[in-house]
Design a protein around this motif. Structure first.
Motif, PDB file in Angstrom:
ATOM      1  N   ILE A  99       0.844  -1.208   0.000  1.00  0.00           N
ATOM      2  CA  ILE A  99       0.000   0.000   0.000  1.00  0.00           C
ATOM      3  C   ILE A  99       0.877   1.255   0.000  1.00  0.00           C
ATOM      4  N   ASP A 100       1.980   1.222   0.722  1.00  0.00           N
ATOM      5  CA  ASP A 100       2.898   2.380   0.696  1.00  0.00           C
ATOM      6  C   ASP A 100       3.427   2.613  -0.719  1.00  0.00           C
ATOM      7  N   LEU A 106       1.972   1.688  -3.518  1.00  0.00           N
ATOM      8  CA  LEU A 106       0.861   2.170  -4.356  1.00  0.00           C
ATOM      9  C   LEU A 106       0.630   3.665  -4.129  1.00  0.00           C
ATOM     10  N   LYS A 107       0.659   4.065  -2.856  1.00  0.00           N
ATOM     11  CA  LYS A 107       0.449   5.490  -2.545  1.00  0.00           C
ATOM     12  C   LYS A 107       1.530   6.357  -3.182  1.00  0.00           C
ATOM     13  N   ALA A 108       2.763   5.861  -3.116  1.00  0.00           N
ATOM     14  CA  ALA A 108       3.888   6.684  -3.564  1.00  0.00           C
ATOM     15  C   ALA A 108       4.007   6.739  -5.084  1.00  0.00           C
ATOM     16  N   ASN A 109       3.720   5.645  -5.750  1.00  0.00           N
ATOM     17  CA  ASN A 109       4.129   5.582  -7.158  1.00  0.00           C
ATOM     18  C   ASN A 109       3.065   5.158  -8.162  1.00  0.00           C
ATOM     19  N   TYR A 110       1.847   4.896  -7.731  1.00  0.00           N
ATOM     20  CA  TYR A 110       0.861   4.350  -8.677  1.00  0.00           C
ATOM     21  C   TYR A 110      -0.458   5.119  -8.650  1.00  0.00           C
ATOM     22  N   GLU A 111      -1.140   5.117  -9.776  1.00  0.00           N
ATOM     23  CA  GLU A 111      -2.515   5.603  -9.841  1.00  0.00           C
ATOM     24  C   GLU A 111      -3.382   4.621  -9.050  1.00  0.00           C
ATOM     25  N   PRO A 112      -4.590   5.017  -8.627  1.00  0.00           N
ATOM     26  CA  PRO A 112      -5.429   4.076  -7.860  1.00  0.00           C
ATOM     27  C   PRO A 112      -5.656   2.750  -8.599  1.00  0.00           C
ATOM     28  N   VAL A 113      -5.652   1.695  -7.841  1.00  0.00           N
ATOM     29  CA  VAL A 113      -5.837   0.356  -8.413  1.00  0.00           C
ATOM     30  C   VAL A 113      -7.277   0.212  -8.905  1.00  0.00           C
ATOM     31  N   ASP A 114      -7.446  -0.165 -10.175  1.00  0.00           N
ATOM     32  CA  ASP A 114      -8.813  -0.390 -10.673  1.00  0.00           C
ATOM     33  C   ASP A 114      -9.083  -1.881 -10.911  1.00  0.00           C
ATOM     34  N   LEU A 115      -8.077  -2.724 -10.681  1.00  0.00           N
ATOM     35  CA  LEU A 115      -8.317  -4.178 -10.714  1.00  0.00           C
ATOM     36  C   LEU A 115      -7.461  -4.844  -9.645  1.00  0.00           C
ATOM     37  N   LEU A 116      -8.107  -5.564  -8.735  1.00  0.00           N
ATOM     38  CA  LEU A 116      -7.357  -6.366  -7.760  1.00  0.00           C
ATOM     39  C   LEU A 116      -7.706  -7.836  -8.007  1.00  0.00           C
ATOM     40  N   VAL A 117      -6.716  -8.578  -8.458  1.00  0.00           N
ATOM     41  CA  VAL A 117      -6.905 -10.019  -8.708  1.00  0.00           C
ATOM     42  C   VAL A 117      -6.408 -10.768  -7.478  1.00  0.00           C
ATOM     43  N   TYR A 118      -7.252 -11.623  -6.936  1.00  0.00           N
ATOM     44  CA  TYR A 118      -6.873 -12.392  -5.756  1.00  0.00           C
ATOM     45  C   TYR A 118      -6.723 -13.850  -6.177  1.00  0.00           C
ATOM     46  N   SER A 119      -5.485 -14.319  -6.293  1.00  0.00           N
ATOM     47  CA  SER A 119      -5.237 -15.647  -6.871  1.00  0.00           C
ATOM     48  C   SER A 119      -4.261 -16.462  -6.029  1.00  0.00           C
ATOM     49  N   LEU A 120      -4.500 -16.476  -4.735  1.00  0.00           N
ATOM     50  CA  LEU A 120      -3.607 -17.227  -3.843  1.00  0.00           C
ATOM     51  C   LEU A 120      -3.984 -18.698  -3.805  1.00  0.00           C
ATOM     52  N   ALA A 121      -2.978 -19.551  -3.670  1.00  0.00           N
ATOM     53  CA  ALA A 121      -3.230 -20.973  -3.424  1.00  0.00           C
ATOM     54  C   ALA A 121      -2.206 -21.448  -2.392  1.00  0.00           C
ATOM     55  N   PRO A 122      -2.351 -21.016  -1.140  1.00  0.00           N
ATOM     56  CA  PRO A 122      -1.335 -21.316  -0.134  1.00  0.00           C
ATOM     57  C   PRO A 122      -1.637 -22.592   0.647  1.00  0.00           C
ATOM     58  N   PRO A 123      -0.608 -23.276   1.121  1.00  0.00           N
ATOM     59  CA  PRO A 123      -0.842 -24.454   1.962  1.00  0.00           C
ATOM     60  C   PRO A 123      -1.140 -24.081   3.418  1.00  0.00           C
ATOM     61  N   ARG A 178      -9.759  -8.549   3.581  1.00  0.00           N
ATOM     62  CA  ARG A 178      -8.783  -7.685   4.263  1.00  0.00           C
ATOM     63  C   ARG A 178      -8.003  -6.829   3.258  1.00  0.00           C
ATOM     64  N   TRP A 179      -7.606  -7.435   2.144  1.00  0.00           N
ATOM     65  CA  TRP A 179      -6.892  -6.650   1.114  1.00  0.00           C
ATOM     66  C   TRP A 179      -7.777  -5.513   0.612  1.00  0.00           C
ATOM     67  N   ILE A 180      -9.036  -5.838   0.293  1.00  0.00           N
ATOM     68  CA  ILE A 180      -9.938  -4.822  -0.259  1.00  0.00           C
ATOM     69  C   ILE A 180     -10.208  -3.738   0.782  1.00  0.00           C
ATOM     70  N   ASP A 181     -10.545  -4.141   2.009  1.00  0.00           N
ATOM     71  CA  ASP A 181     -10.869  -3.147   3.038  1.00  0.00           C
ATOM     72  C   ASP A 181      -9.684  -2.216   3.294  1.00  0.00           C
ATOM     73  N   GLN A 182      -8.500  -2.802   3.430  1.00  0.00           N
ATOM     74  CA  GLN A 182      -7.351  -1.949   3.761  1.00  0.00           C
ATOM     75  C   GLN A 182      -6.987  -1.033   2.585  1.00  0.00           C
ATOM     76  N   CYS A 183      -7.029  -1.598   1.384  1.00  0.00           N
ATOM     77  CA  CYS A 183      -6.729  -0.764   0.200  1.00  0.00           C
ATOM     78  C   CYS A 183      -7.767   0.356   0.061  1.00  0.00           C
ATOM     79  N   ALA A 184      -9.048   0.036   0.328  1.00  0.00           N
ATOM     80  CA  ALA A 184     -10.108   1.057   0.221  1.00  0.00           C
ATOM     81  C   ALA A 184      -9.930   2.106   1.320  1.00  0.00           C
ATOM     82  N   ASP A 185      -9.703   1.651   2.559  1.00  0.00           N
ATOM     83  CA  ASP A 185      -9.552   2.598   3.677  1.00  0.00           C
ATOM     84  C   ASP A 185      -8.389   3.552   3.446  1.00  0.00           C
ATOM     85  N   GLU A 186      -7.343   3.044   2.800  1.00  0.00           N
ATOM     86  CA  GLU A 186      -6.145   3.883   2.634  1.00  0.00           C
ATOM     87  C   GLU A 186      -6.135   4.606   1.285  1.00  0.00           C
TER      88      GLU A 186
END
Ligand code: NAD
Length: 399
Positions: A121-122, A124-141, A206-214
């Motif tokens: 998030i830091d 993104l804040k410093a160097n990127y335009e707002p995220v317009d697509l967040l892909v969530y593709s985790l497959a963790p054990p 959590r990713w969406i909420d935190q990214c939206a809040d910030e």
């Protein structure tokens, strides 16, 4: 150093830097050839280093020309040990994207942790335009809970009663396999809860909420997570098992995200994707046999797709298309329409019932499965000299 595949079951402990880079270049070229997609401008891909997450990042970058930020959990090389395949894929992606004039940065670490979310998030804040697509593709054990520190392990088990079936045991290097019986006891309640904690929707939210809040998400952002449904052959071990419970939690999270953010024009989606060979999918018992029969049938019908072709179709035909989406009764985008076509499924069922050691190679694409598996780790490519000495294990560029 000369890097060769070192394989134990469905695990390969080595990866080839140049082979992985060639894979990524090939996927980027294939995407570019399909033309530009009017889609996202800044994409955050959580689980970016392999399989469907990597394909999503490639299509966002080389299809939409988006700036991309990736998150994955990969291992860098050590003096005599190559990096994990995903680490090489990330390095190759960042290099190719930067060469093509697109911003791209990758964070390697635990996506579940507060630390990684903070770093991303830091950035993104410093160097990127707002995220317009967040892909969530985790497959963790596993998941270490970011607040309690509790450790959850995902298990792949049936629910209620034991499950017995056959699976494919592969001799990857020879492209051959044999049928072996598997027997799985049902999951305990604790194992089911644990699997939901790892593979369910809590961390996506959590990713969406935190990214939206910030303030790093655009008001009309899209977010997408991936699921699998399969058929009655895979039902006991997938949709009807612990993983299915986690995926139902993901479905619920999608509804909640739409309720929370939908009024501002944002959209949360679940896409039901087709079966493909990835590090995550090969770990599921029974699945290799179903997949290799399915691939043979789909290849014969000319409807087989790899990760990149499939995600290109998702972006171009559904996610960013102006025509109505192909949704099911739960509002999920159905990308598994070729896999689930009745004519394909009927043929798969017939072969599943009749398969034996003698006709395995005729009824199932064992060789293709083995090739796909080796390719995940950068092996088995014609354009790489696997006998050549590698002087620098961090280098994904042919010298
Ligand atoms: P994959 O193994 O190829 O990729 C998983 C990604 O998750 C990698 O980038 C890995 O680094 C990352 N990851 C794992 N643990 C992490 C952690 N703690 N922190 C950060 N990154 C972490 O998996 P895949 O098969 O592409 O699966 C992606 C999604 O697609 C999953 O939700 C899966 O259920 C879904 N899906 C897969 C298939 C299939 O056949 N492979 C079919 C339908 C849906």
């Amino acid at each position: 150093m000369i890097v060769k595949p070192r394989i134990r079951g469905f695990i390969c402990t080595t990866a080839h830097p140049l082979g992985c880079a060639s894979n990524v270049r090939e996927q980027a070229d294939m995407t570019r050839e399909l033309g530009t997609v009017e889609g996202c401008k800044t994409a955050l891909v959580v689980g970016c280093s392999g399989g469907y997450g990597l394909a999503s990042r490639i299509v966002a970058g080389f299809g939409c020309r988006a700036s991309t930020v990736g998150v994955s959990f990969e291992k860098p090389p050590e003096s005599e040990k190559p990096a994990s395949a995903g680490w090489y894929n990330n390095a190759a992606f960042d290099l190719l994207a930067n060469e093509a004039g697109m911003k791209s940065v990758t964070f390697d670490g635990d996506a579940f942790s507060h630390e990684i979310k903070r770093q991303v998030i830091d950035e993104l804040k410093a160097n990127y335009e707002p995220v317009d697509l967040l892909v969530y593709s985790l497959a963790p054990p596993i998941r270490i809970h970011p607040d309690s520190g509790e450790r959850f392990r995902s298990v792949i088990k049936p629910l209620g009663e034991p499950y017995e079936a056959h699976t494919l045991t592969l001799d990857v290097l020879n492209g051959t396999g044999r049928l072996t019986p598997v027997s799985l006891d049902p999951a305990t309640e604790e194992e089911t809860t644990s699997t939901i904690a790892v593979m369910g929707g809590d961390d996506w939210r959590r990713w969406i909420d935190q990214c939206a809040d910030e303030g790093v998400l655009s008001a009309d952002f899209k977010t997408i997570a991936f699921t699998y449904l399969g058929n009655e052959l895979t039902y006991p071990i997938y949709r009807g098992g612990t993983l299915g419970q986690a995926k139902e939690d993901l479905d619920r999270t999608c509804l909640e995200l739409n309720e929370k953010y939908g009024s501002e024009g944002a959209e949360a989606l679940i896409a039901v994707l087709k079966a493909v060979v990835t590090q995550a999918s090969t770990a599921i018992p029974v699945v290799p046999l179903y997949f290799s029969i399915l691939f043979k049938v789909m290849k014969e019908a000319n409807t087989h797709e790899d990760c990149t072709a499939h995600i290109n179709r998702l972006f171009r035909e559904q996610l960013y298309a102006t025509t109505p989406r192909r949704l099911d009764e739960k509002g999920r985008v159905r990308m598994d329409n070729f896999e689930m076509a009745e004519v394909i499924q009927e043929e798969v069922r017939q072969r599943w019932e009749n398969i034996n050691e003698d006709n395995l190679g005729d009824l199932a694409d064992v060789e293709g499965f083995a090739e796909d598996f080796l390719k995940i780790f950068g092996f088995g490519r014609d354009d790489v000299d696997y006998d050549a000495e590698l002087l620098d294990l961090t280098n994904v560029v042919r010298s």
